[in-house]
Design an enzyme around this catalytic site. Structure first.
Site, PDB file in Angstrom:
ATOM      1  N   GLN A  31     -14.559  10.921 -13.312  1.00  0.00           N
ATOM      2  CA  GLN A  31     -15.713  11.291 -13.760  1.00  0.00           C
ATOM      3  C   GLN A  31     -16.613  10.179 -14.297  1.00  0.00           C
ATOM      4  O   GLN A  31     -16.270   9.026 -14.589  1.00  0.00           O
ATOM      5  CB  GLN A  31     -15.794  12.342 -14.776  1.00  0.00           C
ATOM      6  N   HIS A  62     -14.466  21.476 -33.201  1.00  0.00           N
ATOM      7  CA  HIS A  62     -13.054  20.903 -33.108  1.00  0.00           C
ATOM      8  C   HIS A  62     -12.289  21.767 -34.398  1.00  0.00           C
ATOM      9  O   HIS A  62     -11.059  22.402 -34.195  1.00  0.00           O
ATOM     10  CB  HIS A  62     -12.835  19.463 -33.365  1.00  0.00           C
ATOM     11  N   ASP A 137      -2.013  16.019 -15.106  1.00  0.00           N
ATOM     12  CA  ASP A 137      -2.367  17.440 -14.969  1.00  0.00           C
ATOM     13  C   ASP A 137      -2.195  18.469 -15.796  1.00  0.00           C
ATOM     14  O   ASP A 137      -1.033  18.961 -15.762  1.00  0.00           O
ATOM     15  CB  ASP A 137      -2.228  17.667 -13.135  1.00  0.00           C
ATOM     16  N   GLY A 138      -3.096  18.998 -16.440  1.00  0.00           N
ATOM     17  CA  GLY A 138      -2.798  19.960 -17.432  1.00  0.00           C
ATOM     18  C   GLY A 138      -2.267  21.390 -16.828  1.00  0.00           C
ATOM     19  O   GLY A 138      -1.278  22.040 -17.426  1.00  0.00           O
ATOM     20  N   ASP A 155      -8.888  22.834 -24.515  1.00  0.00           N
ATOM     21  CA  ASP A 155     -10.046  21.938 -25.017  1.00  0.00           C
ATOM     22  C   ASP A 155     -10.766  21.316 -23.572  1.00  0.00           C
ATOM     23  O   ASP A 155     -10.623  20.035 -23.412  1.00  0.00           O
ATOM     24  CB  ASP A 155      -9.664  20.816 -25.865  1.00  0.00           C
ATOM     25  N   THR A 157     -13.618  20.637 -20.576  1.00  0.00           N
ATOM     26  CA  THR A 157     -14.865  20.570 -19.993  1.00  0.00           C
ATOM     27  C   THR A 157     -15.347  21.835 -19.304  1.00  0.00           C
ATOM     28  O   THR A 157     -14.548  22.910 -19.248  1.00  0.00           O
ATOM     29  CB  THR A 157     -15.226  19.394 -19.058  1.00  0.00           C
TER      30      THR A 157
HETATM   31  N1  SPD Z   1     -20.832  21.893 -22.340  1.00  0.00           N
HETATM   32  C1  SPD Z   1     -19.822  21.066 -22.838  1.00  0.00           C
HETATM   33  C2  SPD Z   1     -18.587  21.824 -23.182  1.00  0.00           C
HETATM   34  C3  SPD Z   1     -17.459  20.932 -23.590  1.00  0.00           C
HETATM   35  C4  SPD Z   1     -16.435  21.414 -24.036  1.00  0.00           C
HETATM   36  N2  SPD Z   1     -15.296  20.678 -24.501  1.00  0.00           N
HETATM   37  C5  SPD Z   1     -15.546  19.256 -25.265  1.00  0.00           C
HETATM   38  C6  SPD Z   1     -14.275  18.473 -25.542  1.00  0.00           C
HETATM   39  C7  SPD Z   1     -14.526  17.984 -26.909  1.00  0.00           C
HETATM   40  N3  SPD Z   1     -13.213  17.765 -27.520  1.00  0.00           N
END
Ligand code: SPD
Length: 284
Positions: A31, A62, A137-138, A155, A157
């Site tokens: 990315q 967090h 790879d999780g 956690d 994206t």
């Molecule tokens: N829209 C963004 C969501 C991100 C969620 N995870 C963020 C990782 C931070 N440790």
């Protein structure tokens, strides 16, 4: 000339932040990564043009993702974090003296490296001897685990791009299998304000896998809608009940036992939108 970062929150809705300086910018294997310094949000990590974490409010996200399941578990010793390459969740997990080992598996080593170099507010956990950092790879890592972890934190994206697989039904099944009996998992599950249908579909998956599923929320001003959800799945302990308290010397800024319990109180619209009606009542 002024530089502005713009994220499309929804079709027809964008947020723009004035950038004071570009701290770092690169294309990783997975990315586009950028770290900006901004007046309003402080230092900010952006992946594929989506804000991931900012100095001004990362503690809320967090602390909620980590401490709710960690304090609901009677003795979390072995913890797995899937994603979270910035290190913020790891930092919070390692505050717990019960933790003997915290494994972080993130597919993008570029995020971990950038955090080590530039995200000083987030990265203290990487040097802790209890931290086991794996670039991998999780999904695969979790699939290969069996009854190993007390707590698993997802956690991820957003559910597009590399993070998408971490919201699938099969992934949650693997997470359940990777937990020891009586284990708890918690995952970030998107915005109940901006995308309630997405939250509902994730909730339905988690609920179909775990005997106990609970949805909780917190503000996260720099995420779409400004309000975020997390879903806990448990095979034993009640996620809504904190069993211990953080030490005064932990320096937490958002989490407290009172916040823990209140985070599970959902307003009537959220209950209806997501279809969560059974979190009240006597859970003690
Ligand atoms: N829209 C963004 C969501 C991100 C969620 N995870 C963020 C990782 C931070 N440790």
């Amino acid at each position: 000339m002024e530089l502005w970062f713009t994220e499309e929150w929804l079709k027809g809705l964008r947020i723009s932040v004035k950038v004071d300086s570009v701290v770092y910018s690169t294309q990783t294997e997975y990315q586009k990564l950028a770290i900006y310094d901004t007046k309003q949000f402080g230092r900010m990590l952006v992946l594929d043009d989506v804000i991931q974490t900012t100095e001004c409010d990362e503690y809320i996200y967090h602390e909620c993702l980590a401490h709710v399941p960690m304090f609901a578990h009677p003795n979390p010793e072995n913890v797995l974090i899937v994603g979270g390459g910035d290190g913020g969740t790891l930092r919070e997990v390692l505050r717990h003296p019960t933790v003997k080992k915290a494994t972080l598996v993130d597919i993008d080593g570029g995020v971990i490296e950038a955090s080590k170099r530039f995200l000083h507010q987030w990265n203290s956990g990487f040097s802790d001897p209890r931290a086991n950092i794996i670039v991998g790879d999780g999904l695969e890592f979790v699939s290969n685990a069996d009854s190993e972890y007390d707590v698993i934190l997802v956690d991820a994206t957003d559910p597009v791009g590399p993070g998408e697989v971490l919201f699938a039904l099969d992934f949650y099944r693997s997470v359940k299998k990777a937990l020891k009996p009586g284990g708890i998992m918690s995952a970030q599950t998107e915005s109940p304000i901006a995308e309630p249908a997405v939250v509902k579909s994730i909730w339905d998956r988690v609920r179909s896998v775990f005997p106990i599923a609970r949805l909780y929320t917190s503000p996260v001003p720099t995420y779409p809608g400004g309000w975020w959800s997390y879903t806990a799945g448990s095979t034993g302990p009640e996620p809504m009940v904190p069993l211990r308290k953080p030490g005064d010397d932990w320096g937490l800024k958002y989490y407290s036992p009172e916040i823990h319990e209140r985070a599970f109180v959902l307003n009537p619209k959220m209950q209806k939108d997501i279809g969560v009606y059974d979190q009240g009542g006597d859970h003690r």
